[in-house]
Design a protein around this motif. Structure first.
Motif, PDB file in Angstrom:
ATOM      1  N   VAL A 246      45.298  35.038  37.457  1.00  0.00           N
ATOM      2  CA  VAL A 246      44.930  34.194  38.726  1.00  0.00           C
ATOM      3  C   VAL A 246      43.768  33.467  38.693  1.00  0.00           C
ATOM      4  O   VAL A 246      42.352  34.057  37.632  1.00  0.00           O
ATOM      5  CB  VAL A 246      44.929  35.474  40.000  1.00  0.00           C
ATOM      6  CG1 VAL A 246      44.038  34.389  41.147  1.00  0.00           C
ATOM      7  CG2 VAL A 246      45.979  36.148  39.800  1.00  0.00           C
ATOM      8  N   ARG A 247      43.993  33.018  38.583  1.00  0.00           N
ATOM      9  CA  ARG A 247      42.728  31.355  38.680  1.00  0.00           C
ATOM     10  C   ARG A 247      42.031  31.578  39.973  1.00  0.00           C
ATOM     11  O   ARG A 247      42.493  31.693  41.060  1.00  0.00           O
ATOM     12  CB  ARG A 247      43.690  30.161  38.055  1.00  0.00           C
ATOM     13  CG  ARG A 247      43.712  29.880  37.139  1.00  0.00           C
ATOM     14  CD  ARG A 247      45.264  28.867  36.416  1.00  0.00           C
ATOM     15  NE  ARG A 247      45.859  28.214  37.731  1.00  0.00           N
ATOM     16  CZ  ARG A 247      46.214  27.234  37.552  1.00  0.00           C
ATOM     17  NH1 ARG A 247      45.670  25.869  36.711  1.00  0.00           N
ATOM     18  NH2 ARG A 247      47.021  27.186  38.714  1.00  0.00           N
ATOM     19  N   ILE A 248      40.495  31.049  39.796  1.00  0.00           N
ATOM     20  CA  ILE A 248      40.045  30.981  40.685  1.00  0.00           C
ATOM     21  C   ILE A 248      40.469  29.331  42.153  1.00  0.00           C
ATOM     22  O   ILE A 248      40.902  29.715  43.454  1.00  0.00           O
ATOM     23  CB  ILE A 248      38.008  30.494  40.703  1.00  0.00           C
ATOM     24  CG1 ILE A 248      38.476  29.735  39.624  1.00  0.00           C
ATOM     25  CG2 ILE A 248      38.107  31.149  39.557  1.00  0.00           C
ATOM     26  CD1 ILE A 248      37.262  28.295  39.628  1.00  0.00           C
ATOM     27  N   GLU A 249      41.457  28.565  41.549  1.00  0.00           N
ATOM     28  CA  GLU A 249      41.822  27.812  42.978  1.00  0.00           C
ATOM     29  C   GLU A 249      42.385  28.782  43.261  1.00  0.00           C
ATOM     30  O   GLU A 249      42.664  28.097  44.661  1.00  0.00           O
ATOM     31  CB  GLU A 249      42.658  27.122  42.084  1.00  0.00           C
ATOM     32  CG  GLU A 249      41.444  25.360  41.252  1.00  0.00           C
ATOM     33  CD  GLU A 249      41.821  26.059  40.106  1.00  0.00           C
ATOM     34  OE1 GLU A 249      42.265  27.401  39.532  1.00  0.00           O
ATOM     35  OE2 GLU A 249      41.016  25.829  38.482  1.00  0.00           O
ATOM     36  N   GLU A 250      43.482  29.811  42.977  1.00  0.00           N
ATOM     37  CA  GLU A 250      44.079  30.589  44.051  1.00  0.00           C
ATOM     38  C   GLU A 250      43.790  31.559  44.939  1.00  0.00           C
ATOM     39  O   GLU A 250      44.273  31.818  46.184  1.00  0.00           O
ATOM     40  CB  GLU A 250      45.276  31.572  43.309  1.00  0.00           C
ATOM     41  CG  GLU A 250      46.006  30.324  42.105  1.00  0.00           C
ATOM     42  CD  GLU A 250      46.484  30.633  41.411  1.00  0.00           C
ATOM     43  OE1 GLU A 250      46.754  32.733  41.783  1.00  0.00           O
ATOM     44  OE2 GLU A 250      46.449  30.961  39.759  1.00  0.00           O
TER      45      GLU A 250
END
Length: 378
Positions: A246-250
């Motif tokens: 999971v990326r921080i933008e999500e």
């Protein structure tokens, strides 16, 4: 009927109407460019048109988020320039409306756009990015989409060629050919009567039965042939079946502003990047308000002209570029330290202060012009 409220409603309606038009045009332009790239990527990889439409729909919230501030600025410039050329601003001034008073509708309009962008930033964009990443992972995990294509030579990786003659209803592969030329020192060719694709914790495995492997050493062109009853080839990296990161933008804004040590460690990002992303979601929508205010205030400079505000429009665009440069510099600084996140709010604050300063200059210019006209008349 109150002329003050009537003017506010009229100006706000004009701004909203043009904002919708420019947003539609700019989103269409961005969407077409994005759709062209997605079409080449997805359709070329064997995906259906429904997958292409789904991906473009999931990309729209982020596109809209980027377009709305530009649309707000453009709509403000267009409306004020038109009102000036049609002498509507002259009538408003004659009724006693100062630039500060006339800007009230612009501020309301800018706040409306700010709320829209905030909804996109905090809710729709993270959800769409997460869903888009999930769909990409699902496609990557779809073995049939990458490797199970009967009667076709495909190239799932650099230097890899794969061919399947037949795929049975039970998932057995018949007539398998695999060429691994990814290593410059040697090339390995596998030919098997049957094979199976088996997912494992380490990745996807190709288990081949009753076949031969030929290894060609490129240094001396020596060929070695080996017969096998069964052989295993690791397809990890060609069709990744593991869980995605999971990326921080999500993440939600709350998670970004108060990240846990576990999140910072396992997502390969610094605490400063978490804080920047979270506070940027709060601050950046206000750039739409600042842009609309700058567009209005810049056009208030100088004298009204039926020929428009060419120089003022150019000046407003210049100020918007300066504001974007400040925002970029603040973003770089905020990513360097977890104590520098307040600088993210500098660009919208500076933008609003720029607009207020321009309005003060405009009022001073008008008073000076009116005093000059009085002296000439006397």
């Amino acid at each position: 009927m109150d002329p003050v409220k009537t003017f506010d409603r009229y100006l706000l309606s004009q701004l909203t109407l043009l904002f919708g038009f420019f947003s539609l045009v700019l989103v269409s332009v961005y969407w077409v460019n994005r759709a062209a790239l997605l079409f080449e990527e997805l359709i070329g990889d064997g995906q259906s048109a429904s997958v292409f439409l789904e991906f473009t729909a999931l990309a729209l919230p982020n596109v809209i988020r980027l377009v709305l501030p530009i649309s707000a600025f453009t709509a403000t410039i267009f409306v004020i320039n038109r009102m000036s050329s049609e002498s509507e601003l002259v009538v408003a001034r004659s009724m006693g409306f100062s630039p500060f008073r006339m800007m009230r509708a612009v501020v309301v309009f800018g706040l409306m756009v700010t709320v829209l962008i905030s909804i996109l930033n905090h809710i729709l964009v993270p959800i769409s990015r997460s869903e888009l990443a999930d769909r990409r992972q699902a496609i990557a995990n779809n073995d049939a989409a990458k490797l199970l294509r009967e009667g076709r030579f495909i190239h799932p990786g650099n230097g890899i060629t794969f061919f399947v003659g037949e795929i049975t209803d039970q998932g057995q592969l018949n007539g398998v050919y695999l060429l691994d030329a990814s290593n410059e020192a040697r090339q390995i060719t596998y030919i098997a009567n049957q094979a199976l694709l088996v997912p494992s914790e380490e990745g996807l495995k190709l288990i081949m039965f009753e076949g031969t492997s030929q290894t060609l050493r490129t240094s001396d062109q020596r060929l070695t042939t080996t017969r096998f009853k069964d052989a295993v080839y690791d397809l990890q990296g060609l069709a990744d079946t593991g869980r995605r990161n999971v990326r921080i933008e999500e993440l939600s804004t709350q998670e970004l502003i108060t990240p846990t040590p576990w999140q910072v460690h396992h997502m390969n990002s610094s605490r400063a990047e978490f804080l920047y992303e979270g506070h940027a979601r709060i601050a950046q929508p206000f750039l739409a308000l600042a842009g609309a205010m700058i567009g209005f205030a810049a056009l208030m400079l100088g004298q009204y002209s039926r020929f428009g505000f060419g120089r003022q429009i150019a000046f407003a665009i210049f100020l918007l570029i300066v504001l974007q440069l400040i925002d970029n510099a603040a973003s770089d600084l905020a990513r360097q330290s977890d104590k520098s996140w307040p600088v993210v709010y500098l660009s919208p604050i500076i933008g609003v202060l720029m607009a207020i300063g321009l309005l003060f200059i405009s009022q001073g210019t008008k008073r000076s012009h009116n005093a000059t006209e009085t002296e000439v008349e006397s």
